[in-house]
Design an enzyme around this catalytic site. Structure first.
Site, PDB file in Angstrom:
ATOM      1  N   ARG A   1       3.935  45.732  -0.198  1.00 18.83           N
ATOM      2  CA  ARG A   1       4.838  46.811   0.200  1.00 18.83           C
ATOM      3  C   ARG A   1       4.339  48.132  -0.384  1.00 18.83           C
ATOM      4  NH1 ARG A   1       6.287  43.973   3.664  1.00 18.83           N
ATOM      5  NH2 ARG A   1       8.375  43.165   4.104  1.00 18.83           N
TER       6      ARG A   1
ATOM      7  N   HIS B   1       0.262  48.350   8.687  1.00 17.34           N
ATOM      8  CA  HIS B   1       1.166  47.231   8.387  1.00 17.34           C
ATOM      9  C   HIS B   1       0.953  46.065   9.373  1.00 17.34           C
ATOM     10  CE1 HIS B   1       5.235  46.147   6.382  1.00 17.34           C
ATOM     11  NE2 HIS B   1       4.589  45.045   6.746  1.00 17.34           N
TER      12      HIS B   1
HETATM   13  P1  NAP Z   1       7.182  34.504  -1.957  1.00 20.37           P
HETATM   14  O1  NAP Z   1       6.857  33.173  -1.386  1.00 20.37           O
HETATM   15  O2  NAP Z   1       8.591  34.845  -2.270  1.00 20.37           O
HETATM   16  O3  NAP Z   1       6.297  34.648  -3.282  1.00 20.37           O
HETATM   17  C1  NAP Z   1       6.469  35.710  -4.159  1.00 20.37           C
HETATM   18  C2  NAP Z   1       5.571  35.498  -5.379  1.00 20.37           C
HETATM   19  O4  NAP Z   1       5.673  36.653  -6.212  1.00 20.37           O
HETATM   20  C3  NAP Z   1       5.991  34.294  -6.225  1.00 20.37           C
HETATM   21  O5  NAP Z   1       4.858  33.629  -6.711  1.00 20.37           O
HETATM   22  C4  NAP Z   1       6.762  34.948  -7.372  1.00 20.37           C
HETATM   23  O6  NAP Z   1       6.725  34.228  -8.588  1.00 20.37           O
HETATM   24  C5  NAP Z   1       5.985  36.232  -7.534  1.00 20.37           C
HETATM   25  N1  NAP Z   1       6.809  37.239  -8.218  1.00 20.37           N
HETATM   26  C6  NAP Z   1       7.990  37.787  -7.817  1.00 20.37           C
HETATM   27  N2  NAP Z   1       8.447  38.659  -8.728  1.00 20.37           N
HETATM   28  C7  NAP Z   1       7.545  38.666  -9.739  1.00 20.37           C
HETATM   29  C8  NAP Z   1       7.448  39.339 -10.968  1.00 20.37           C
HETATM   30  N3  NAP Z   1       8.401  40.203 -11.375  1.00 20.37           N
HETATM   31  N4  NAP Z   1       6.389  39.092 -11.753  1.00 20.37           N
HETATM   32  C9  NAP Z   1       5.438  38.213 -11.381  1.00 20.37           C
HETATM   33  N5  NAP Z   1       5.457  37.534 -10.205  1.00 20.37           N
HETATM   34  C10 NAP Z   1       6.498  37.757  -9.399  1.00 20.37           C
HETATM   35  O7  NAP Z   1       6.642  35.676  -1.019  1.00 20.37           O
HETATM   36  P2  NAP Z   1       5.537  35.561   0.139  1.00 20.37           P
HETATM   37  O8  NAP Z   1       6.099  34.881   1.316  1.00 20.37           O
HETATM   38  O9  NAP Z   1       4.276  35.056  -0.448  1.00 20.37           O
HETATM   39  O10 NAP Z   1       5.379  37.124   0.517  1.00 20.37           O
HETATM   40  C11 NAP Z   1       4.987  38.069  -0.449  1.00 20.37           C
HETATM   41  C12 NAP Z   1       5.165  39.475   0.072  1.00 20.37           C
HETATM   42  O11 NAP Z   1       4.169  39.797   1.031  1.00 20.37           O
HETATM   43  C13 NAP Z   1       6.466  39.733   0.835  1.00 20.37           C
HETATM   44  O12 NAP Z   1       7.548  39.936  -0.041  1.00 20.37           O
HETATM   45  C14 NAP Z   1       6.138  40.969   1.636  1.00 20.37           C
HETATM   46  O13 NAP Z   1       6.489  42.124   0.910  1.00 20.37           O
HETATM   47  C15 NAP Z   1       4.615  40.914   1.788  1.00 20.37           C
HETATM   48  N6  NAP Z   1       4.205  40.741   3.195  1.00 20.37           N
HETATM   49  C16 NAP Z   1       3.479  41.734   3.782  1.00 20.37           C
HETATM   50  C17 NAP Z   1       3.040  41.583   5.078  1.00 20.37           C
HETATM   51  C18 NAP Z   1       2.158  42.607   5.723  1.00 20.37           C
HETATM   52  O14 NAP Z   1       1.905  42.519   6.919  1.00 20.37           O
HETATM   53  N7  NAP Z   1       1.637  43.556   5.004  1.00 20.37           N
HETATM   54  C19 NAP Z   1       3.376  40.426   5.794  1.00 20.37           C
HETATM   55  C20 NAP Z   1       4.127  39.437   5.156  1.00 20.37           C
HETATM   56  C21 NAP Z   1       4.529  39.604   3.848  1.00 20.37           C
HETATM   57  P3  NAP Z   1       7.432  32.790  -8.724  1.00 20.37           P
HETATM   58  O15 NAP Z   1       6.616  31.875  -7.852  1.00 20.37           O
HETATM   59  O16 NAP Z   1       7.316  32.469 -10.152  1.00 20.37           O
HETATM   60  O17 NAP Z   1       8.835  32.955  -8.220  1.00 20.37           O
HETATM   61  C1  GLV Z   2       6.064  41.789   6.875  1.00 20.50           C
HETATM   62  O1  GLV Z   2       5.821  42.791   6.275  1.00 20.50           O
HETATM   63  C2  GLV Z   2       6.821  40.695   6.328  1.00 20.50           C
HETATM   64  O2  GLV Z   2       7.413  40.863   5.251  1.00 20.50           O
HETATM   65  O3  GLV Z   2       6.863  39.625   6.970  1.00 20.50           O
END
Ligand code: NAP
Ligand code: GLV
Length: 313
Positions: free
Chosen positions: A228, A276
């Protein structure tokens, strides 16, 4: 069962079609302003508050993306919008990790193999072979080891890099040296050549890509932000690039989206900008996951992917 859908700019018919294949008895309707009829499930991306506020019969909300920051910001502004017993689910991978792997691998290899520099050389018709580097001594770090970060970290291991990962809780990811919590953050960062951010945007992670973090990396490191825009302190990035502490950045997400035409990132040769698109929501995989979860909820079974509203992800 009534399913309410809202995703601005999307072809809702594709979603209707995929849902009908999996839940043939469900009634799918696209939300229109003024629609306050009951619904069992809401499938939404950045919904207006009136879509959710006081909606009768709602059993769950499915966020049509991995990041729930926009939805949770709405809930923070209007805490009564959703009854406290209505769970919110995020997409877990659902076709996004493969796209993230491609994006991160490209960004890391572009820097590691000096392809960015060769592109600049070509513009000057300059034939200079730059020194080669060994992957084995080029540490790469992934912030966030969730549905997306863990897959990205493993793909980078397969490319031969020593990979470190950082999460809130202790993790085990094969081939990845895992660090957890604030107290291990500096050790995670120390000397990284590339850092890839895949954290959720929360009160704890807002502005985490800042001057303090950049100073812990190897001199001339690269930052890849595919999570983000709110994670990045833009002025600190520009200062670190000017000082040579960073050599470049690959940015897919921004505080202001679309990135304003006069924003300096557009014209900075050290920064790669994409709009994005690092991982887009894929209709079939997302509906497959959501339909499976709805079936489980209807049977009263436990369902994964539930957001912890207090934690913010
Ligand atoms: P997720 O499954 O919720 O994983 C989040 C990870 O971040 C977990 O390992 C969590 O730790 C860690 N985390 C959260 N808060 C933390 C902190 N304060 N300190 C250290 N680690 C922390 O999320 P995801 O599905 O992988 O997605 C991640 C992010 O990618 C989304 O939230 C979104 O913003 C971004 N995204 C971007 C796009 C794009 O097109 N650019 C697309 C999709 C997603 P724990 O495992 O210990 O809970
Ligand atoms: C895209 O940014 C997502 O969070 O899926």
């Amino acid at each position: 069962m009534d399913i309410l859908f809202h995703m601005h700019g999307e072809d809702a018919e594709r979603w209707r079609h995929e849902l009908a294949r999996r839940l043939p008895d469900a009634r799918f309707r696209v939300w229109q302003a003024g629609d306050d009829a009951p619904a069992d499930y809401a499938l939404v991306w950045r919904p207006p508050a009136e879509l959710l506020r006081g909606r009768h019969g709602l059993k769950a909300v499915f966020n049509l993306g991995a990041g729930v920051d926009a939805l949770l910001a709405l809930l923070r502004d209007d805490p009564d919008m959703l009854a406290p017993d209505v769970p919110v689910f995020k997409l877990d991978d659902a076709g996004m990790s493969e796209q993230m792997v491609h994006y991160a691998a490209y960004a890391v290899l572009r820097h590691f193999r000096s392809f960015d520099e060769y592109a600049r050389q070509q513009q000057r018709a300059c034939w200079t072979q730059l020194p080669t580097r060994e992957a084995a001594v080029f540490p790469v770090g992934v912030m966030g080891l969730g549905a997306l970060g863990a897959e990205v970290a493993q793909a980078l291991v397969a490319l031969g890099f020593p990979v470190r990962g950082w999460a809130r809780s202790v993790k085990r990811v094969e081939g990845v040296r895992c660090f957890a919590g604030e107290h291990e953050f500096d050790d995670f960062l120390a000397g990284l050549e590339v850092v890839v951010n895949l954290l959720p945007l929360t009160a704890e992670t807002e502005g985490i890509l800042d001057r303090r973090l950049f100073a812990r990396l190897a001199r001339g490191a690269r930052v890849v932000n595919i999570a983000r825009g709110g994670h990045l302190v833009e002025a600190d990035l520009l200062a670190a690039l000017d000082a040579g502490q960073l050599s470049g950045a690959s940015l897919d997400v921004f505080r202001d989206e679309p990135l304003p035409p006069d924003h300096p990132f557009w014209r900075d040769p050290r920064i790669d900008v994409t709009p994005h698109v690092a991982a887009r929501t894929t209709v079939a995989a997302s509906i497959g996951q959501i339909a499976e979860r709805i079936r489980s909820l209807e049977l009263g079974h436990a369902v994964g992917g539930k957001i912890d509203l207090g934690r913010g992800y």
